[in-house]
Design a protein around this motif. Structure first.
Motif, PDB file in Angstrom:
ATOM      1  N   SER A 206       0.803  -1.320  -0.004  1.00  0.00           N
ATOM      2  CA  SER A 206      -0.065   0.214  -0.145  1.00  0.00           C
ATOM      3  C   SER A 206       0.759   1.243   0.221  1.00  0.00           C
ATOM      4  O   SER A 206       0.528   2.289  -0.696  1.00  0.00           O
ATOM      5  N   TYR A 210       0.381   0.219  -4.691  1.00  0.00           N
ATOM      6  CA  TYR A 210      -0.090  -1.074  -5.095  1.00  0.00           C
ATOM      7  C   TYR A 210      -1.805  -1.056  -4.420  1.00  0.00           C
ATOM      8  O   TYR A 210      -1.860  -0.517  -3.471  1.00  0.00           O
ATOM      9  N   SER A 211      -2.633  -1.529  -5.274  1.00  0.00           N
ATOM     10  CA  SER A 211      -3.742  -1.972  -4.481  1.00  0.00           C
ATOM     11  C   SER A 211      -3.501  -3.201  -3.785  1.00  0.00           C
ATOM     12  O   SER A 211      -2.525  -3.937  -4.042  1.00  0.00           O
ATOM     13  N   GLU A 213      -5.687  -6.379  -2.359  1.00  0.00           N
ATOM     14  CA  GLU A 213      -7.158  -7.106  -1.893  1.00  0.00           C
ATOM     15  C   GLU A 213      -6.688  -8.551  -0.945  1.00  0.00           C
ATOM     16  O   GLU A 213      -5.786  -9.180  -1.601  1.00  0.00           O
ATOM     17  N   GLY A 225      -2.369  -7.578  -5.562  1.00  0.00           N
ATOM     18  CA  GLY A 225      -2.817  -6.181  -6.143  1.00  0.00           C
ATOM     19  C   GLY A 225      -2.004  -5.599  -7.364  1.00  0.00           C
ATOM     20  O   GLY A 225      -0.857  -6.478  -7.674  1.00  0.00           O
ATOM     21  N   ARG A 227      -0.702  -1.997  -9.712  1.00  0.00           N
ATOM     22  CA  ARG A 227       0.093  -0.769  -9.725  1.00  0.00           C
ATOM     23  C   ARG A 227       0.011  -0.384 -11.106  1.00  0.00           C
ATOM     24  O   ARG A 227       0.600  -0.807 -12.109  1.00  0.00           O
TER      25      ARG A 227
END
Length: 256
Positions: A206, A210-211, A213, A225, A227
């Motif tokens: 994070s 990046y996301s 999950e 995740g 980017r």
């Protein structure tokens, strides 16, 4: 009865005695037999190269293991011989690691959000028998994952934002940088509990844009995740071990 003169009797006995002596073969000693064995065919005086190499080469000795030989002891050694593998907690510490230097820092970990929905990635991890198979099922894997090269040095070439966990004990690693590929896949074990390792990678991902999950299925967890700025993608697969530690597989594509 005719008596022979003593001189005639001696003349008859002496040739018989000499003949007996002449037919006797001297008894060969052990040195002679050893010489014949090492010479191979004694009659042809030829030598077997393999045998000569085995007899004449120096004996290789590992000083570290020789010190454990304990050959002069009456009792067996007090502890088992070392297998050269450190314990899981040998490098453990209460701090995280810097993404660029690996040095200990006081970085505060974020709490990973609770898992949501099903975990199709957990099933993919269970069905994948190799790192290559696991990587091929991740975003951006494809042909790059099909040509992975296995070597532990790839563990040191993970993206700077998603490094190895501080006390990671690498068991397998692979990667591919050819033909425009930039993919890494690493398996390792940690003495840290699963939640702590999960929070570590959630914090790293994070913070790096990046996301992230979180999925879970029982004791199996997946954090993944993407980017946008470099089309990077990652997936971290975590499973608790019976000793309280964590087994981890991490796949990272781009974002190197």
């Amino acid at each position: 009865m005719v008596r022979l003169p003593r001189r005639s009797l001696a003349a008859l006995i002496l040739p018989v005695a000499l003949a007996a002596c002449g037919g006797a073969t001297p008894e060969r000693n052990l040195d002679t037999l050893d010489a014949e064995l090492t010479d191979g065919n004694a009659s042809g005086n030829t030598r077997d190269p393999a045998m000569m190499a085995a007899l004449q080469d120096q004996i290789m000795v590992d000083p570290a293991l020789a010190a454990q030989a304990n050959t002069d002891a009456v009792r067996p050694p007090a502890r088992p011989y070392s297998g050269a593998l450190p314990a899981d907690g040998i490098a453990a510490s209460g701090k995280t690691a810097s993404a660029t230097t690996g040095a200990a820092t006081s970085e505060t970990l974020k709490s990973t959000p609770a898992a949501k929905g099903d975990c199709p990635s957990c099933a993919a991890a269970r069905e994948s028998l190799t790192l290559g198979a696991l990587a091929s099922r991740q975003k951006g894997g494809g042909p790059c994952a099909a040509s992975l090269r296995y070597s532990t040095h790839w563990a040191q070439r993970l993206p700077r934002d998603l490094p190895l966990y501080p006390d990671a004990r690498v068991t397998e690693a692979a990667g591919n940088d050819s033909g425009g590929c930039a993919i890494r896949a690493v398996s390792f074990a940690s003495s840290a509990p699963l939640q702590k390792v999960l929070d570590y990678y959630y914090t790293r991902a994070s913070n790096a844009g990046y996301s992230a999950e979180h999925q879970a299925d029982g004791g199996e967890h997946v954090l993944g995740g993407t980017r946008k700025r470099d089309d990077g993608a990652f997936a971290v697969f975590l499973t608790s071990r019976g000793d309280g530690g964590t087994d981890v597989d991490i796949v990272a594509n781009r974002g190197i």
